[in-house]
Scaffold this motif. Structure first.
Motif, mmCIF file in Angstrom:
data_model
loop_
_atom_site.group_PDB
_atom_site.id
_atom_site.type_symbol
_atom_site.label_atom_id
_atom_site.label_comp_id
_atom_site.label_asym_id
_atom_site.label_seq_id
_atom_site.Cartn_x
_atom_site.Cartn_y
_atom_site.Cartn_z
ATOM 1 N N TYR A 130 0.833 -1.214 0.000
ATOM 2 C CA TYR A 130 0.000 0.000 0.000
ATOM 3 C C TYR A 130 0.866 1.262 0.000
ATOM 4 C CZ TYR A 130 -3.402 3.466 1.540
ATOM 5 O OH TYR A 130 -4.185 4.594 1.629
ATOM 6 N N ASN A 131 1.846 1.333 0.890
ATOM 7 C CA ASN A 131 2.707 2.517 0.960
ATOM 8 C C ASN A 131 3.526 2.699 -0.316
ATOM 9 O OD1 ASN A 131 1.870 3.347 3.496
ATOM 10 N ND2 ASN A 131 3.453 2.193 4.573
ATOM 11 N N LYS A 132 3.908 1.581 -0.952
ATOM 12 C CA LYS A 132 4.630 1.679 -2.219
ATOM 13 C C LYS A 132 3.743 2.313 -3.295
ATOM 14 C CE LYS A 132 7.353 -1.158 -5.447
ATOM 15 N NZ LYS A 132 6.632 -0.844 -6.668
ATOM 16 N N LYS A 133 2.494 1.879 -3.358
ATOM 17 C CA LYS A 133 1.575 2.483 -4.323
ATOM 18 C C LYS A 133 1.335 3.951 -4.018
ATOM 19 C CE LYS A 133 -1.357 -0.998 -6.500
ATOM 20 N NZ LYS A 133 -2.768 -1.438 -6.695
ATOM 21 N N PHE A 134 1.217 4.254 -2.718
ATOM 22 C CA PHE A 134 0.972 5.648 -2.359
ATOM 23 C C PHE A 134 2.179 6.517 -2.722
ATOM 24 C CE2 PHE A 134 0.619 9.322 0.429
ATOM 25 C CZ PHE A 134 -0.720 9.661 0.294
ATOM 26 N N SER A 135 3.382 6.007 -2.515
ATOM 27 C CA SER A 135 4.588 6.765 -2.863
ATOM 28 C C SER A 135 4.696 6.968 -4.364
ATOM 29 C CB SER A 135 5.826 6.041 -2.334
ATOM 30 O OG SER A 135 5.796 5.929 -0.932
ATOM 31 N N GLU A 136 4.175 6.022 -5.139
ATOM 32 C CA GLU A 136 4.186 6.149 -6.601
ATOM 33 C C GLU A 136 3.021 6.973 -7.112
ATOM 34 O OE1 GLU A 136 4.102 2.106 -7.766
ATOM 35 O OE2 GLU A 136 6.249 1.766 -7.396
ATOM 36 N N ARG A 137 2.279 7.586 -6.203
ATOM 37 C CA ARG A 137 1.156 8.486 -6.509
ATOM 38 C C ARG A 137 0.053 7.778 -7.304
ATOM 39 N NH1 ARG A 137 2.745 13.573 -4.925
ATOM 40 N NH2 ARG A 137 5.000 13.898 -4.799
ATOM 41 N N LYS A 138 -0.136 6.513 -6.998
ATOM 42 C CA LYS A 138 -1.217 5.771 -7.633
ATOM 43 C C LYS A 138 -2.502 5.796 -6.808
ATOM 44 C CE LYS A 138 1.839 2.538 -10.065
ATOM 45 N NZ LYS A 138 2.217 1.114 -10.263
ATOM 46 N N LEU A 139 -2.442 6.351 -5.589
ATOM 47 C CA LEU A 139 -3.602 6.432 -4.701
ATOM 48 C C LEU A 139 -3.907 7.896 -4.427
ATOM 49 C CD1 LEU A 139 -2.592 3.618 -2.185
ATOM 50 C CD2 LEU A 139 -4.036 3.409 -4.205
ATOM 51 N N ASN A 140 -5.154 8.264 -4.574
ATOM 52 C CA ASN A 140 -5.574 9.662 -4.471
ATOM 53 C C ASN A 140 -5.912 10.005 -3.018
ATOM 54 O OD1 ASN A 140 -6.541 12.221 -4.803
ATOM 55 N ND2 ASN A 140 -7.941 11.701 -6.475
ATOM 56 N N PRO A 141 -5.215 10.973 -2.408
ATOM 57 C CA PRO A 141 -5.554 11.380 -1.034
ATOM 58 C C PRO A 141 -6.974 11.903 -0.900
ATOM 59 C CG PRO A 141 -3.401 12.215 -1.685
ATOM 60 C CD PRO A 141 -4.041 11.670 -2.923
ATOM 61 N N GLU A 142 -7.536 12.408 -1.975
ATOM 62 C CA GLU A 142 -8.915 12.912 -1.911
ATOM 63 C C GLU A 142 -9.912 11.785 -1.664
ATOM 64 O OE1 GLU A 142 -9.699 15.075 -5.429
ATOM 65 O OE2 GLU A 142 -8.235 16.674 -5.003
ATOM 66 N N ASN A 143 -9.507 10.555 -1.923
ATOM 67 C CA ASN A 143 -10.367 9.396 -1.654
ATOM 68 C C ASN A 143 -10.092 8.771 -0.297
ATOM 69 O OD1 ASN A 143 -11.448 9.705 -4.236
ATOM 70 N ND2 ASN A 143 -9.964 8.313 -5.160
ATOM 71 N N GLY A 144 -9.374 9.513 0.560
ATOM 72 C CA GLY A 144 -9.105 9.026 1.908
ATOM 73 C C GLY A 144 -7.786 8.312 2.071
ATOM 74 N N HIS A 145 -7.045 8.148 0.993
ATOM 75 C CA HIS A 145 -5.775 7.434 1.090
ATOM 76 C C HIS A 145 -4.725 8.318 1.755
ATOM 77 C CE1 HIS A 145 -7.041 3.920 -1.121
ATOM 78 N NE2 HIS A 145 -7.540 4.681 -2.080
ATOM 79 N N ARG A 146 -3.839 7.686 2.515
ATOM 80 C CA ARG A 146 -2.774 8.383 3.233
ATOM 81 C C ARG A 146 -1.621 7.425 3.450
ATOM 82 N NH1 ARG A 146 -3.843 6.773 8.782
ATOM 83 N NH2 ARG A 146 -5.898 5.791 8.896
ATOM 84 N N TYR A 147 -0.456 7.989 3.726
ATOM 85 C CA TYR A 147 0.680 7.140 4.039
ATOM 86 C C TYR A 147 0.479 6.552 5.426
ATOM 87 C CZ TYR A 147 5.473 5.485 4.430
ATOM 88 O OH TYR A 147 6.581 4.688 4.566
ATOM 89 N N LEU A 148 0.671 5.244 5.556
ATOM 90 C CA LEU A 148 0.383 4.545 6.808
ATOM 91 C C LEU A 148 1.677 4.231 7.544
ATOM 92 C CD1 LEU A 148 -2.335 2.005 5.567
ATOM 93 C CD2 LEU A 148 -2.665 4.272 6.569
ATOM 94 N N PRO A 149 1.911 4.841 8.701
ATOM 95 C CA PRO A 149 3.081 4.461 9.500
ATOM 96 C C PRO A 149 2.807 3.175 10.274
ATOM 97 C CG PRO A 149 1.859 6.181 10.618
ATOM 98 C CD PRO A 149 1.153 5.954 9.301
ATOM 99 N N TYR A 150 3.853 2.483 10.652
ATOM 100 C CA TYR A 150 3.703 1.334 11.544
ATOM 101 C C TYR A 150 3.270 1.833 12.925
ATOM 102 C CZ TYR A 150 6.049 -1.767 8.216
ATOM 103 O OH TYR A 150 6.360 -2.515 7.111
#
Length: 817
Positions: A574-594
């Protein structure tokens, strides 16, 4: 043609005879030396211990040699095998044999090639044997052992084997020309020179013969009655002619078959029978052959195209950007205690060895071999019992061995996993310290690529032991007071703080003792997480733990929804996809820390909150791994009512410091042993497969305080990491109307307890029914509303309004109607 022949005069013949005598003499001498050397070496290897001791007694007639060539053979074996090149000495004898043949002009070997190969193996064979035997025996010789030992100390065991294997590989590549191009060429030549058989016929080959004469003679020899005709122009271009017995007659105009005609008849050879290759015709391999691969048409959807555009424009998302100037803690913050080298006390080792062997012999337990491995705290004695000795008979002697050695903490491992030995762990009289600085500064930790690296300390063989908390995935710790459990927690937290950026890791800390984890309050805006309405990030009130645990469950469920929408299986994807900007923060996506939940005293939570703590803990342990939530739960006494079967089943990784009884050891590790530890960080780690004894790294309170201050003084986030809000039903003093349909499932049990004891106490309901404070308070409110107990009376217990159980049963029967 005139032939130039030179006749040998009688004088020349006589000179050749004179010159040949020394050649024959030296040739035979070299052969004899080779044979003597080979036989001496073989005899020396069979009796090398005796021969080696006799090597310096050449003139002593009283000592007899066991070598086939006597003391000369001893001397040769000692010089060439023991003191020099080991079994490569046979190659020296082989070279003498080759030289002897060369002198006698018997050229069975290619001289320079043979010498080159022999010198190569004389150089590398002793080193190879030294690496295999580790210097034991004489196969490597002094040369092989010294070179192996030097290389091993410089480049390590792995580097030594790499050098040996690369050298041998290069030798075979150069010797047999094993390059890809040469292999392909040889296969091509083999394919070109292979002549297939014609069905039912055997091919004949006629090579390098003159055009008309050769072909005619070959044809006549096979078929004397057949006339072969061919034009000169055709045969002049012929380089190779392949002729088979398959022929076909030239048919007459009336189509008369070959069988119906009488010989002699003019015939022609079919193309399949006579193959004439034209050297001017290009071969198949010479034809220009082009291969084009069709381009794959990628079908990129709109979202992928947008992500690629964003990456090209802004680059990958950097989760560290908000705290880009953050500096990780330095090694200087940890104290260098010095004197961490392991000292070898030979007298102590010899004394313990003699006591162990003597005691086992007294109990008729024979030992064929014993070996000692010295660790920071404990020395491991590995014994190999004689054939016929039962392992169980040695296990029973644990107390006797402890008594004989006058040592605390004797542990017997019978048998040792993966070895054919039995281990006896004996504490050292002068143990060495394992500091946190030494393990953090190690290359193993610094170069680790684990997701959540945790360095515990050092093993019994003095190796740094690390584990990945992300793969554990949860850790259950136990240990009596003062045995190093809190230091172990600090070691784990310190490891993570030295490796993970604040954007990658958050802690939820629960400290019922209120003093153990308070040092970490300074890193609240960097690493801690809390509830939105929480005042302190480190939870010390046990009644607030329930809300925090339930909030973590909500966070877990929200993360699973994010992973589901992103089509990911775990937090790394998930974090890899988010870093590659494949997930839109406007849809609630965010970087997830441990998120790591740390509970310092779990038993206190169970006593005060009961099932309301156990259930969310069990749920997190079952499901939270994939979304990056991990648990570290510690307790002083691992009794079965604290660490229940549901919790143990979801905590495969366990760390046990010294406990009071073997029952507690079996509760935490499912095996005894933790009760035999010596304390001060001595621990057993169970990873689900095997138990390892470790010395936990020591990190003192001032060191933790320095690390917390170093992090806290830097720029942090605006606040701690906020967990989802959890709204629990709080008990109020105002009691409304009682609704029998909404009564608690334990309402009747609680009523029977209060009536039988005649004490209207909420805390008693918590203890008897193992409930949390909130639920026990709601049940008490329902009992008050129904008329079983009276109203709140300050510090005193409520008045019980029903006098006996019979009256209560009638009352409950009416409520059920």
């Amino acid at each position: 043609m005139e032939k130039n022949t030179k006749k040998n005069t009688p004088k020349t013949v006589e000179q050749n005879k004179i010159l040949s005598k020394p050649r024959i003499f030296f040739g035979i001498l070299f052969l004899v030396i080779a044979v003597v050397g080979i036989l001496s070496f073989i005899s020396y290897l069979m009796n090398w211990k005796a021969d080696q001791s006799q090597a310096g007694t050449m003139l002593d007639k009283t000592i007899k040699s066991s070598n086939i060539f006597g003391k000369i053979g001893d001397w040769l074996g000692n010089i060439f095998i023991f003191e020099s090149i080991g079994i490569a000495a046979f190659l020296v004898a082989f070279l003498f044999f080759v030289f002897g043949l060369m002198i006698l002009k018997k050229n069975y070997f290619k001289p320079w090639k043979t010498i080159g190969h022999s010198l190569f193996f004389i150089c590398w064979l002793p080193i190879f044997m030294g690496a295999i035997t580790q210097g034991e025996g004489v196969l490597s010789g002094v040369y092989g052992f010294q070179i192996m030992d030097f290389l091993n100390s410089v480049i390590g065991s792995a580097g030594l084997w790499m050098v040996i294997l690369v050298s041998i590989g290069l030798y075979f590549i150069l010797e047999f020309n094993l390059r890809p191009s040469s292999i392909k060429s040889k296969l091509s030549d083999l394919n070109d020179n292979t002549i297939g058989r014609v069905k039912g016929m055997m091919p004949r080959s006629a090579e390098n013969f003159e055009a008309d004469e050769g072909l005619e003679e070959l044809a006549k020899s096979e078929h004397p009655n057949i006339k072969v005709t061919a034009t000169n122009s055709t045969l002049e271009r012929t380089k190779e002619v392949i002729l088979t017995n398959e022929i076909e007659a030239i048919k007459t105009p009336n189509q008369t078959s070959f069988e119906q005609q009488d010989l002699p008849t003019a015939v022609t050879l079919k193309p399949t029978s006579l193959t004439i290759e034209n050297p001017n015709t290009p071969k198949v391999d010479d034809i220009d052959f082009k291969v084009e691969v069709a381009k794959t048409i990628d079908i990129i959807d709109e979202s992928d195209r947008k992500s690629q555009e964003l990456v090209e424009k802004h680059g990958y998302y950097d989760h560290k950007l908000e705290l880009a100037t953050f500096q990780m803690p330095t090694i200087d913050l940890l104290r260098d205690y010095g004197n961490e080298e392991i000292s070898i006390n030979k007298e102590e080792l010899e004394e313990n060895k003699n006591k162990i062997v003597g005691l086992l012999k007294n109990f008729n337990v024979g030992i064929s071999e014993i070996k000692a491995t010295i660790g920071p705290t404990v020395t491991l004695y590995e014994i190999v019992p004689e054939a016929g000795i039962r392992v169980a008979s040695i296990k029973k002697l644990q107390d006797d061995i402890a008594l004989n050695l006058s040592a605390l903490g004797i542990r017997i491992i019978a048998p040792m996993p993966g070895k054919g030995t039995i281990g006896i762990e004996v504490p050292r009289k002068n143990p060495s310290m394992v500091s946190m600085r030494s393990v953090i500064a190690s290359q193993k930790f610094q170069n680790s690529d684990m997701d959540l690296p945790v360095v515990f300390g050092k093993t019994i063989s003095n190796e740094i032991f690390m584990a990945d908390l992300a793969k554990m995935p949860h850790l259950l710790m136990a240990g009596a007071t003062g045995q190093g459990k809190s230091v172990g927690i600090n070691a784990i937290l310190t490891s993570l703080l030295y490796k993970k950026h604040p954007s990658e890791l958050k802690f939820v800390m629960v400290d019922p003792k209120k003093v153990e984890l308070s040092l970490y309050s300074k890193i609240e805006r960097h690493y801690l997480a809390k509830l939105p309405d929480g005042e302190d990030a480190i939870i010390t009130d046990t009644h607030k733990v329930i809300n925090t645990l339930n909030s973590l469950c909500i966070e877990m469920d929200q993360r699973y929804d994010l992973l589901k929408n992103a089509f990911c299986k775990n937090i790394k994807e998930y974090n890899k996809k988010f870093s590659e900007r494949k997930l839109n923060p406007e849809n609630g996506h965010r970087y997830l820390p441990y998120i790591v939940l740390v509970v310092d005293e779990f038993a206190d939570l169970i006593m005060t909150a009961g099932k309301e703590v156990e259930l969310p803990i069990a749920r997190l342990a079952q499901l939270a791994r994939a979304v990056g939530i991990h648990l570290i739960v510690a307790t002083q006494r691992p009794s079965v009512n604290v660490i229940t079967g549901m919790i143990k089943a979801n905590f495969p990784a366990r760390a046990a410091f010294r406990v009071i009884s073997s029952v507690d050891s079996r509760t935490i590790l499912d095996s005894p042993g933790a009760d035999q530890l010596i304390g001060k960080g001595d621990m057993l780690y169970f990873n689900g497969n095997e138990i390892m004894r470790l010395q936990c790294a020591f990190v003192d309170t001032p060191e933790v305080e320095k690390i917390a201050e170093f992090i806290g003084e830097q720029k942090g986030y605006a606040s701690a990491f906020m967990l989802p809000e959890y709204s629990a039903e709080e008990s109020t003093s105002t009691v409304g109307a009682f609704d029998p349909n909404e009564k608690d499932a334990l309402f009747e049990d609680a009523a029977r307890i209060l009536v039988s004891t005649q004490q209207g106490s909420t805390s008693m309901l918590q203890r008897q029914l193992k409930l949390g404070y909130n639920r026990a308070g709601r049940i008490m409110d329902q009992l008050e509303a129904s008329g079983v107990v009276g109203g709140f009376n300050g510090a005193k217990a409520r008045e019980v309004l029903i006098s006996d159980l019979n009256s209560l049963e009638q009352f409950l029967e009416e409520l059920r109607k």
